[in-house]
Design a protein around this motif. Structure first.
Motif, PDB file in Angstrom:
ATOM      1  N   LEU A 162       0.849  -1.192   0.000  1.00 57.15           N
ATOM      2  CA  LEU A 162       0.000   0.000   0.000  1.00 57.15           C
ATOM      3  C   LEU A 162       0.883   1.240   0.000  1.00 57.15           C
ATOM      4  O   LEU A 162       1.696   1.428   0.907  1.00 57.15           O
ATOM      5  CB  LEU A 162      -0.919   0.014   1.228  1.00 57.15           C
ATOM      6  N   HIS A 163       0.714   2.087  -1.007  1.00 55.92           N
ATOM      7  CA  HIS A 163       1.557   3.270  -1.148  1.00 55.92           C
ATOM      8  C   HIS A 163       1.129   4.373  -0.191  1.00 55.92           C
ATOM      9  O   HIS A 163       0.117   4.285   0.508  1.00 55.92           O
ATOM     10  CB  HIS A 163       1.531   3.770  -2.598  1.00 55.92           C
ATOM     11  N   GLY A 164       1.880   5.457  -0.199  1.00 58.61           N
ATOM     12  CA  GLY A 164       1.602   6.577   0.685  1.00 58.61           C
ATOM     13  C   GLY A 164       0.716   7.626   0.049  1.00 58.61           C
ATOM     14  O   GLY A 164       0.261   7.500  -1.092  1.00 58.61           O
ATOM     15  N   ALA A 165       0.475   8.700   0.794  1.00 57.42           N
ATOM     16  CA  ALA A 165      -0.310   9.825   0.292  1.00 57.42           C
ATOM     17  C   ALA A 165       0.387  10.439  -0.915  1.00 57.42           C
ATOM     18  O   ALA A 165       1.617  10.565  -0.928  1.00 57.42           O
ATOM     19  CB  ALA A 165      -0.493  10.869   1.388  1.00 57.42           C
ATOM     20  N   VAL A 166      -0.377  10.798  -1.925  1.00 58.35           N
ATOM     21  CA  VAL A 166       0.131  11.376  -3.170  1.00 58.35           C
ATOM     22  C   VAL A 166       1.110  10.411  -3.853  1.00 58.35           C
ATOM     23  O   VAL A 166       1.927  10.802  -4.672  1.00 58.35           O
ATOM     24  CB  VAL A 166       0.774  12.767  -2.935  1.00 58.35           C
ATOM     25  N   GLY A 167       1.034   9.128  -3.490  1.00 58.97           N
ATOM     26  CA  GLY A 167       1.856   8.108  -4.121  1.00 58.97           C
ATOM     27  C   GLY A 167       1.063   7.318  -5.137  1.00 58.97           C
ATOM     28  O   GLY A 167      -0.051   7.684  -5.507  1.00 58.97           O
ATOM     29  N   GLN A 168       1.648   6.217  -5.589  1.00 59.00           N
ATOM     30  CA  GLN A 168       0.992   5.369  -6.573  1.00 59.00           C
ATOM     31  C   GLN A 168       1.527   3.953  -6.446  1.00 59.00           C
ATOM     32  O   GLN A 168       2.601   3.721  -5.876  1.00 59.00           O
ATOM     33  CB  GLN A 168       1.240   5.903  -7.979  1.00 59.00           C
ATOM     34  N   ALA A 169       0.757   3.010  -6.984  1.00 64.12           N
ATOM     35  CA  ALA A 169       1.142   1.608  -6.899  1.00 64.12           C
ATOM     36  C   ALA A 169       2.521   1.364  -7.497  1.00 64.12           C
ATOM     37  O   ALA A 169       3.301   0.538  -7.000  1.00 64.12           O
ATOM     38  CB  ALA A 169       0.094   0.743  -7.596  1.00 64.12           C
ATOM     39  N   ALA A 170       2.855   2.110  -8.549  1.00 64.79           N
ATOM     40  CA  ALA A 170       4.139   1.927  -9.222  1.00 64.79           C
ATOM     41  C   ALA A 170       5.329   2.279  -8.336  1.00 64.79           C
ATOM     42  O   ALA A 170       6.470   1.919  -8.662  1.00 64.79           O
ATOM     43  CB  ALA A 170       4.186   2.765 -10.498  1.00 64.79           C
ATOM     44  N   ASP A 171       5.095   2.961  -7.216  1.00 63.88           N
ATOM     45  CA  ASP A 171       6.203   3.271  -6.308  1.00 63.88           C
ATOM     46  C   ASP A 171       6.901   2.010  -5.815  1.00 63.88           C
ATOM     47  O   ASP A 171       8.069   2.051  -5.432  1.00 63.88           O
ATOM     48  CB  ASP A 171       5.690   4.066  -5.095  1.00 63.88           C
ATOM     49  N   TRP A 172       6.174   0.879  -5.820  1.00 62.60           N
ATOM     50  CA  TRP A 172       6.720  -0.375  -5.312  1.00 62.60           C
ATOM     51  C   TRP A 172       7.400  -1.214  -6.389  1.00 62.60           C
ATOM     52  O   TRP A 172       7.772  -2.357  -6.127  1.00 62.60           O
ATOM     53  CB  TRP A 172       5.610  -1.202  -4.662  1.00 62.60           C
ATOM     54  N   GLN A 173       7.591  -0.687  -7.575  1.00 64.48           N
ATOM     55  CA  GLN A 173       8.139  -1.486  -8.667  1.00 64.48           C
ATOM     56  C   GLN A 173       9.513  -2.068  -8.365  1.00 64.48           C
ATOM     57  O   GLN A 173       9.870  -3.131  -8.861  1.00 64.48           O
ATOM     58  CB  GLN A 173       8.199  -0.658  -9.956  1.00 64.48           C
ATOM     59  N   GLY A 174      10.305  -1.372  -7.576  1.00 60.17           N
ATOM     60  CA  GLY A 174      11.646  -1.863  -7.282  1.00 60.17           C
ATOM     61  C   GLY A 174      11.705  -2.910  -6.196  1.00 60.17           C
ATOM     62  O   GLY A 174      12.786  -3.456  -5.921  1.00 60.17           O
ATOM     63  N   LEU A 175      10.566  -3.213  -5.557  1.00 56.59           N
ATOM     64  CA  LEU A 175      10.572  -4.174  -4.455  1.00 56.59           C
ATOM     65  C   LEU A 175      10.513  -5.596  -4.983  1.00 56.59           C
ATOM     66  O   LEU A 175       9.612  -5.950  -5.740  1.00 56.59           O
ATOM     67  CB  LEU A 175       9.380  -3.922  -3.528  1.00 56.59           C
ATOM     68  N   ALA A 176      11.467  -6.409  -4.571  1.00 58.63           N
ATOM     69  CA  ALA A 176      11.494  -7.823  -4.947  1.00 58.63           C
ATOM     70  C   ALA A 176      12.097  -8.619  -3.808  1.00 58.63           C
ATOM     71  O   ALA A 176      13.171  -8.288  -3.314  1.00 58.63           O
ATOM     72  CB  ALA A 176      12.309  -8.024  -6.224  1.00 58.63           C
ATOM     73  N   VAL A 177      11.369  -9.638  -3.369  1.00 60.19           N
ATOM     74  CA  VAL A 177      11.840 -10.539  -2.324  1.00 60.19           C
ATOM     75  C   VAL A 177      11.740 -11.953  -2.865  1.00 60.19           C
ATOM     76  O   VAL A 177      10.640 -12.379  -3.266  1.00 60.19           O
ATOM     77  CB  VAL A 177      10.996 -10.401  -1.031  1.00 60.19           C
TER      78      VAL A 177
END
Length: 256
Positions: free
Chosen positions: A8-23
């Motif tokens: 879940l992204h932050g305020a004024v954020g977007q789902a694409a903010d998490w694109q770099g996350l990989a586990v």
């Protein structure tokens, strides 16, 4: 596949903010929070119920897929669900956790469990109403510049800045009303209701939210505090490698 990280992204954020996350071993579901406000107003408890219903439906789909695989003699597993939220997304995540839901663990980055006086909440609602007006009718680039220049965000994020499209201005404005910290009931007295393991993260240079975390984590049943070295408020983007490593280590230990 071990499971799914619901991010879940932050305020004024977007789902694409998490694109770099990989586990390794984990699927990443980047949740677009704005779609929950696209139709009509939605309170934070209502969001928690809606997200939980979505996660339950996703789990049922996995069970059906697993049964189909079993019929065809293929290995199948029912994966786990982990809620990962940043700032506003973490506050919304707290509401989902308190509503129950199929969460095996949670990673909360710099949430605020709530303001404790009516005066504080009223002042925050007033401030957020001003942000809502700027988001809805002001010059969008000016709004984004002002948002990124806030002291809590300025100089953090390793170059990460809010770059959300103007297309979402209505939903963003609505979030400053429906999901304002001033509209949130204080959750301090309910943190002990969260049953799953929780990794609560803050940045070393984010004094305000680290102080909140140091108070909140002891109230959790299974809480762990991680303060990211050298990081500000935007931990996953200030310290991406350290965050991914800590996330992977926490999941391996908490869900083994």
């Amino acid at each position: 596949m071990k499971g799914t990280l619901w991010c879940l992204h932050g305020a004024v954020g977007q789902a694409a903010d998490w694109q770099g996350l990989a586990v390794p071993g984990w699927a990443v579901k980047r949740v677009d929070l704005w779609r929950f406000l696209a139709c009509c107003p939605m309170s934070m408890p209502e969001f928690g119920r809606a997200l939980n219903a979505e996660a339950v439906a996703d789990g049922r789909s996995q069970i059906a897929d697993g049964l189909s695989s079993a019929i065809h003699h293929l290995p199948s597993t029912i994966s786990r669900n982990v809620l990962v939220g940043y700032s506003m997304g973490a506050r919304l995540g707290l509401h989902a956790l308190l509503d129950g839901g199929p969460w095996d663990a949670a990673v909360l980055i710099a949430p605020n469990p709530g303001l404790e006086s009516g005066a504080e909440r009223a002042a925050r609602r007033e401030g957020d109403a001003e942000w809502a007006g700027r988001a809805l009718s002001g010059e969008w680039d000016d709004f984004l510049d002002a948002w990124n220049a806030q002291p809590v965000l300025a100089g953090t994020g390793g170059g990460h800045r809010a770059r959300l499209s103007v297309h979402f201005r209505r939903e963003v404005a609505r979030s400053f009303m429906d999901w304002s910290l001033g509209a949130q009931e204080s959750l301090w007295g309910r943190l002990g209701e969260i049953a799953c393991p929780v990794l609560w993260c803050t940045g070393e240079r984010d004094g305000k939210f680290t102080a909140l975390a140091e108070r909140a984590v002891p109230a959790l049943r299974q809480g762990e505090l991680w303060i990211a070295p050298g990081s500000g408020h935007r931990v996953p983007w200030d310290a991406p490698e350290a965050f991914r490593a800590k996330l992977g280590e926490f999941l391996e230990r908490a869900l083994s």
